[in-house]
Design a protein around this motif. Structure first.
Motif, mmCIF file in Angstrom:
data_model
loop_
_atom_site.group_PDB
_atom_site.id
_atom_site.type_symbol
_atom_site.label_atom_id
_atom_site.label_comp_id
_atom_site.label_asym_id
_atom_site.label_seq_id
_atom_site.Cartn_x
_atom_site.Cartn_y
_atom_site.Cartn_z
ATOM 1 N N SER A 204 0.933 -1.157 -0.237
ATOM 2 C CA SER A 204 0.213 -0.292 -0.222
ATOM 3 C C SER A 204 1.062 1.718 0.055
ATOM 4 O O SER A 204 0.841 2.210 -0.391
ATOM 5 N N ALA A 205 1.988 1.327 0.514
ATOM 6 C CA ALA A 205 2.702 2.057 0.512
ATOM 7 C C ALA A 205 3.722 2.721 -0.197
ATOM 8 O O ALA A 205 4.716 3.414 -0.700
ATOM 9 N N GLY A 206 3.773 1.212 -1.938
ATOM 10 C CA GLY A 206 4.995 1.359 -2.405
ATOM 11 C C GLY A 206 6.053 1.007 -2.601
ATOM 12 O O GLY A 206 6.723 1.220 -3.974
ATOM 13 N N ARG A 207 6.022 0.285 -1.177
ATOM 14 C CA ARG A 207 7.697 0.238 -0.985
ATOM 15 C C ARG A 207 8.211 -1.417 -2.248
ATOM 16 O O ARG A 207 9.182 -2.133 -1.731
ATOM 17 N N VAL A 208 6.991 -2.332 -2.157
ATOM 18 C CA VAL A 208 6.807 -3.226 -2.790
ATOM 19 C C VAL A 208 5.852 -3.508 -4.644
ATOM 20 O O VAL A 208 4.897 -2.071 -4.133
ATOM 21 N N ASP A 209 6.041 -3.790 -5.353
ATOM 22 C CA ASP A 209 5.428 -3.747 -6.825
ATOM 23 C C ASP A 209 4.272 -4.770 -6.848
ATOM 24 O O ASP A 209 3.372 -3.790 -7.696
ATOM 25 N N PHE A 210 3.848 -5.730 -6.291
ATOM 26 C CA PHE A 210 3.014 -5.884 -6.270
ATOM 27 C C PHE A 210 3.172 -7.399 -5.344
ATOM 28 O O PHE A 210 4.157 -8.045 -4.948
ATOM 29 N N SER A 211 1.922 -8.044 -5.337
ATOM 30 C CA SER A 211 1.636 -9.453 -4.200
ATOM 31 C C SER A 211 1.120 -9.848 -4.471
ATOM 32 O O SER A 211 0.418 -9.777 -5.674
ATOM 33 N N PHE A 212 0.759 -11.285 -3.997
ATOM 34 C CA PHE A 212 -0.877 -12.258 -3.899
ATOM 35 C C PHE A 212 -1.376 -12.351 -2.646
ATOM 36 O O PHE A 212 -0.669 -13.158 -1.559
ATOM 37 N N ALA A 213 -2.754 -11.332 -3.103
ATOM 38 C CA ALA A 213 -3.332 -11.697 -1.128
ATOM 39 C C ALA A 213 -4.272 -12.525 -1.050
ATOM 40 O O ALA A 213 -5.270 -13.009 -2.025
ATOM 41 N N ASP A 214 -4.117 -13.247 -0.099
ATOM 42 C CA ASP A 214 -5.742 -14.279 0.340
ATOM 43 C C ASP A 214 -6.576 -13.116 0.271
ATOM 44 O O ASP A 214 -6.972 -12.022 -0.189
ATOM 45 N N PHE A 215 -7.395 -14.104 -0.315
ATOM 46 C CA PHE A 215 -9.428 -13.548 -1.393
ATOM 47 C C PHE A 215 -10.038 -12.494 -0.110
ATOM 48 O O PHE A 215 -9.721 -11.199 -1.009
ATOM 49 N N GLY A 216 -9.979 -12.457 1.283
ATOM 50 C CA GLY A 216 -10.777 -11.802 1.567
ATOM 51 C C GLY A 216 -10.053 -10.222 2.134
ATOM 52 O O GLY A 216 -11.121 -9.417 2.260
ATOM 53 N N ALA A 217 -9.032 -10.619 2.643
ATOM 54 C CA ALA A 217 -8.044 -9.182 2.710
ATOM 55 C C ALA A 217 -8.037 -8.432 1.568
ATOM 56 O O ALA A 217 -8.011 -7.050 1.667
ATOM 57 N N GLY A 218 -7.188 -9.282 0.971
ATOM 58 C CA GLY A 218 -7.345 -8.230 -0.123
ATOM 59 C C GLY A 218 -8.569 -7.697 -1.528
ATOM 60 O O GLY A 218 -8.618 -6.343 -1.765
ATOM 61 N N LEU A 219 -9.392 -8.396 -0.900
ATOM 62 C CA LEU A 219 -11.052 -7.792 -1.519
ATOM 63 C C LEU A 219 -11.398 -6.745 -0.570
ATOM 64 O O LEU A 219 -11.395 -5.556 -1.152
ATOM 65 N N GLU A 220 -10.702 -6.472 0.640
ATOM 66 C CA GLU A 220 -11.038 -6.014 1.482
ATOM 67 C C GLU A 220 -10.376 -4.275 1.192
ATOM 68 O O GLU A 220 -10.862 -3.828 1.374
ATOM 69 N N GLN A 221 -9.098 -4.841 1.262
ATOM 70 C CA GLN A 221 -8.543 -3.597 1.134
ATOM 71 C C GLN A 221 -8.389 -2.665 -0.091
ATOM 72 O O GLN A 221 -7.924 -1.598 -0.398
ATOM 73 N N GLY A 222 -8.378 -3.744 -1.208
ATOM 74 C CA GLY A 222 -8.997 -3.415 -2.408
ATOM 75 C C GLY A 222 -10.400 -2.542 -2.216
ATOM 76 O O GLY A 222 -10.416 -1.190 -3.558
ATOM 77 N N ARG A 223 -11.161 -2.204 -2.167
ATOM 78 C CA ARG A 223 -12.726 -1.856 -1.715
ATOM 79 C C ARG A 223 -12.123 -0.564 -0.963
ATOM 80 O O ARG A 223 -12.805 1.096 -1.112
ATOM 81 N N ASN A 224 -11.526 -0.871 -0.104
ATOM 82 C CA ASN A 224 -10.890 0.813 0.815
ATOM 83 C C ASN A 224 -9.949 1.026 0.268
ATOM 84 O O ASN A 224 -9.729 2.335 0.583
ATOM 85 N N GLY A 225 -8.909 1.149 -0.757
ATOM 86 C CA GLY A 225 -8.565 2.129 -1.959
ATOM 87 C C GLY A 225 -7.207 2.242 -1.508
ATOM 88 O O GLY A 225 -6.749 3.015 -1.772
ATOM 89 N N ARG A 226 -6.731 0.648 -0.713
ATOM 90 C CA ARG A 226 -5.093 0.969 0.014
ATOM 91 C C ARG A 226 -4.315 0.080 -1.305
ATOM 92 O O ARG A 226 -3.467 0.020 -0.775
ATOM 93 N N ILE A 227 -5.194 -0.747 -1.940
ATOM 94 C CA ILE A 227 -3.985 -0.801 -2.766
ATOM 95 C C ILE A 227 -5.292 -1.531 -4.235
ATOM 96 O O ILE A 227 -5.903 -1.288 -3.769
ATOM 97 N N ARG A 228 -4.781 -1.799 -5.025
ATOM 98 C CA ARG A 228 -5.159 -2.331 -6.704
ATOM 99 C C ARG A 228 -5.672 -3.394 -6.320
ATOM 100 O O ARG A 228 -4.405 -4.562 -6.719
#
Length: 331
Positions: A204-228
């Motif tokens: 979220s802070a841009g310190r790495v270029d990408f990751s693979f998130a667990d579905f639940g955590a990734g979806l929540e943070q994506g909807r909150n605008g913290r990650i793409r």
């Protein structure tokens, strides 16, 4: 003349004329158990969760225990046996009595990844267990910093030719990153984290270029605008996020996710396994149970014993190739 043969009858005195009728009627209860269909379950059931309380496997085990108890008419007690990425609990289940009283929550790690990452694994997921059926599945989500291109194809185009970093907090995320690098022709360096939360925070802070998130955590943070949110990793649309692109749409052949299942010790009688399969299928197909899965970011996965057995064999082979792709050596 035909010789006399015992015949099924409701008249025990004719079959055994020298026995009192009351004793003859009671004989079926005295026969060895193997002579008749097993009545399952006759005692409470232990459902071993090979990860600690509060883990995803534990939560799912507790959600399934209550309806499974209703269906079987016996208490289903969740027993946490954590340790060594599921090895301790799996070994406990593999060596338990094959009397129909022990079930194991087997997920992707225990069933398909550990055989390739654990040196001298004390159980064989295909040989030491009888498959009962699957419960649920979910994908990983390919995620990037919030200012990254929102289109998967555009992100891949921008990523090619660059030196990328990807954060991972577990073996699954590490393996997904290595798969993407190999299959999409990307140059990447993995950055390990203590857990997925830390990896997503740095993403979220841009310190790495990408990751693979667990579905639940990734979806929540994506909807909150913290990650793409860029794509999900299953080879088919996922019903809980049907609009999320398939990674396979831009990287043909990419198909991997997380699944959960139930198995029992291998020597359990086929008749009992069939009854287990029927009971589990009733639970998984129940609408109320399906709603509880959705709340966890899981979709019901319907496979009976035979289909799951074939699927497990395929998954063991597929994850072996993925582990080698990631350069992970057995420890």
């Amino acid at each position: 003349m035909m010789s006399a043969r015992p015949r099924a009858s409701s008249e025990p005195p004719e079959m055994m004329p020298n026995l009192p009728r009351r004793l003859a009627l009671g004989l079926p209860a005295l026969l060895p158990a193997g002579r008749a269909l097993a009545a399952w379950p006759e005692r409470p059931i232990r459902l071993i969760a090979p990860f600690p309380p509060g883990s995803g496997t534990d939560i799912l085990a507790r959600i399934i225990a209550e309806p499974l108890s209703r269906v079987t008419g016996q208490p289903v007690v969740v027993e946490n046996r954590p340790g060594a990425n599921g090895v301790v609990g799996a070994q406990a289940a593999a060596t338990a009595p094959a009397d129909g009283t022990v079930l194991l929550m087997m997920g992707t790690s225990v069933g398909a990844i550990n055989p390739h990452t654990v040196r001298r694994l004390p159980y064989d997921p295909a040989r030491d267990f009888a498959p009962v059926g699957t419960i649920a599945e979910q994908p990983y989500i390919l995620v990037a910093p919030p200012n990254a291109p929102g289109d998967l194809a555009a992100w891949l185009e921008a990523a090619r030719g660059r030196d990328l970093t990807y954060g991972y907090g577990n073996a699954g995320s590490l393996i997904m990153g290595a798969m993407l690098a190999r299959m999409a022709g990307l140059k990447v360096t993995g950055v390990p984290y203590r857990g997925s939360t830390d990896a997503l925070n740095d993403l979220s802070a841009g310190r790495v270029d990408f990751s693979f998130a667990d579905f639940g955590a990734g979806l929540e943070q994506g909807r909150n605008g913290r990650i793409r949110l860029l794509a999900q990793t299953l080879g088919n649309a996922f019903p809980l996020a049907p609009d999320l692109p398939l990674l396979a749409s831009a990287v043909p052949g990419f198909d991997a996710g997380v699944w959960f299942s139930v198995v029992t010790p291998a020597a359990t009688s086929p008749e009992i396994v069939r009854q287990m399969e029927t009971a589990l299928d009733r639970v998984v197909r129940d609408a109320a149970f399906g709603q509880r899965l959705v709340a966890l970011g899981l979709a019901p996965m319907h496979m009976g014993s035979a289909d799951f057995g074939r699927f497990l064999a395929q998954q063991i082979g597929a994850w072996g190739e993925r582990v080698r792709m990631a350069g992970i050596e057995p420890q």
